[in-house]
Design an enzyme around this catalytic site. Structure first.
Site, PDB file in Angstrom:
ATOM      1  N   LYS A 154       1.507   7.014   9.781  1.00  0.00           N
ATOM      2  CA  LYS A 154       0.290   6.566   9.095  1.00  0.00           C
ATOM      3  C   LYS A 154      -0.840   6.158  10.040  1.00  0.00           C
ATOM      4  O   LYS A 154      -2.012   6.308   9.709  1.00  0.00           O
ATOM      5  CB  LYS A 154       0.610   5.383   8.175  1.00  0.00           C
ATOM      6  N   ASP A 169      -3.245   3.398  -0.810  1.00  0.00           N
ATOM      7  CA  ASP A 169      -2.301   2.301  -1.080  1.00  0.00           C
ATOM      8  C   ASP A 169      -3.039   1.099  -1.695  1.00  0.00           C
ATOM      9  O   ASP A 169      -2.631   0.579  -2.736  1.00  0.00           O
ATOM     10  CB  ASP A 169      -1.584   1.870   0.210  1.00  0.00           C
TER      11      ASP A 169
END
Ligand code: NAP
Length: 288
Positions: free
Chosen positions: A70, A106
């Site tokens: 990520k 997210d």
């Protein structure tokens, strides 16, 4: 049926076998009768640059990105959204005619879940986040971008809480970092409009564990969210519910980060109910 016109997307991670995303997205494509496929792609860290090049080489619509890529993926992309840049992590890449843009859904998924489940609007709200890992960072930055009034972030390792507070201040938010201190804990939690449990504590298999926060810390009129989704009803949430707070588990964030990714790749509204059913079924299968 996969054929010469199938559009490909997928998940870059290492490992990827545990992920619910392939089931969630492939069921969504099937429901909307789209000739698309979502593949789990296990990519070792040293192969990440080649895997990112393959997104354009294979003319993929995009990918999800998960642990451990990520953060490492950022310098490999052409553009980043403000959220992705401020969080310093990407969980969705969109390929538009060879240009790769990194997004972070997210935090946005968290905001959407709270809005859908308890009509929570971040504007003007005081927030406490317990924990300062990757999930806390995404949630904190997106709350700041959504107009939160102030943030208190509490973490065992104070440097990580300070790092998140600085990112929030970097996008114009108000934030303070604290470490666990019983003398201030009750006051900051009781005063907050929203409390977010963002540590690993209480996750399966340690489901009887809880942070040192008890029922008397919570109150009616506040929203309390646990980012843990296995189990769905943690001890932390049980304590908050006992005090009359509105509680939200981590499944909504998981669902809506996927819903937003689907919409970014396809430009279509996601079949949310179907994706939710897939997640619920997958969670049932994980229960012990
Ligand atoms: P992470 O980056 O590893 O961060 C873990 C956090 O938990 C850190 O703040 C760590 O504190 C704290 N912590 C762990 N053990 C602790 C202990 N014994 N006492 C005090 N603090 C402790 O993990 P993450 O990716 O942010 O994930 C955190 C949680 O969010 C997990 O439960 C994960 O399942 C959940 N999550 C949910 C979603 C969703 O979609 N619902 C998405 C991502 C993550 P230190 O900094 O001091 O180590």
């Amino acid at each position: 049926m996969i054929n010469g016109s199938t559009t490909i997307c997928g998940l870059l991670g290492y490992p990827v076998a545990h992920s619910f995303s392939p089931q969630m997205h492939n069921t969504a494509f099937e429901t909307l009768v789209m000739n698309w496929v979502y593949l789990p792609l296990a990519v070792a860290p040293q192969d990440l640059p080649a895997a990112v090049s393959a997104i354009t080489a294979f003319n993929m619509a995009g990918v999800n990105v998960t642990v451990p890529h990520k953060e490492a993926v950022l310098p490999l992309l052409d553009e980043l959204t403000t959220a992705a840049k401020t969080i310093g992590a990407v969980n969705v890449i969109v390929n538009q005619a060879g240009k790769l843009t990194g997004h972070n859904t997210d935090g946005a998924g968290f905001i959407k879940a709270l809005h859908r489940e308890v009509a929570f609007n971040a504007v003007g709200k005081g927030v406490v986040i317990l924990g300062a890992g990757g999930a806390a960072k995404a949630v904190a930055v997106q709350l700041a971008l959504s107009g939160m009034k102030s943030l208190t972030i509490i973490n065992r390792t104070i440097a990580k809480a300070e790092d998140i507070a600085n990112r929030v201040k970097g996008v114009g938010g108000v934030a303070q970092a604290l470490t666990w201190d019983e003398s201030v804990l009750k006051q900051v939690i009781t005063e907050a409009d929203l409390v977010v449990q963002a540590t690993n504590i209480g996750m399966h298999p340690d489901t009887d564990q809880c942070l040192p926060v008890n029922t008397s810390h919570f109150r009616q009129g506040q929203v309390v969210c646990d980012l843990v989704y296995n189990p769905v009803n943690t001890v932390f949430l049980q304590r908050a519910a006992k005090a009359g707070a509105q509680t939200v588990n981590g499944l909504g964030m998981l669902l809506y980060q996927g819903v937003l990714a689907f919409e970014l790749w396809t430009g279509r509204s996601a079949p949310v109910k179907v994706m939710q059913q897939v997640l619920n079924r997958a969670m049932e299968g994980k229960k012990c």
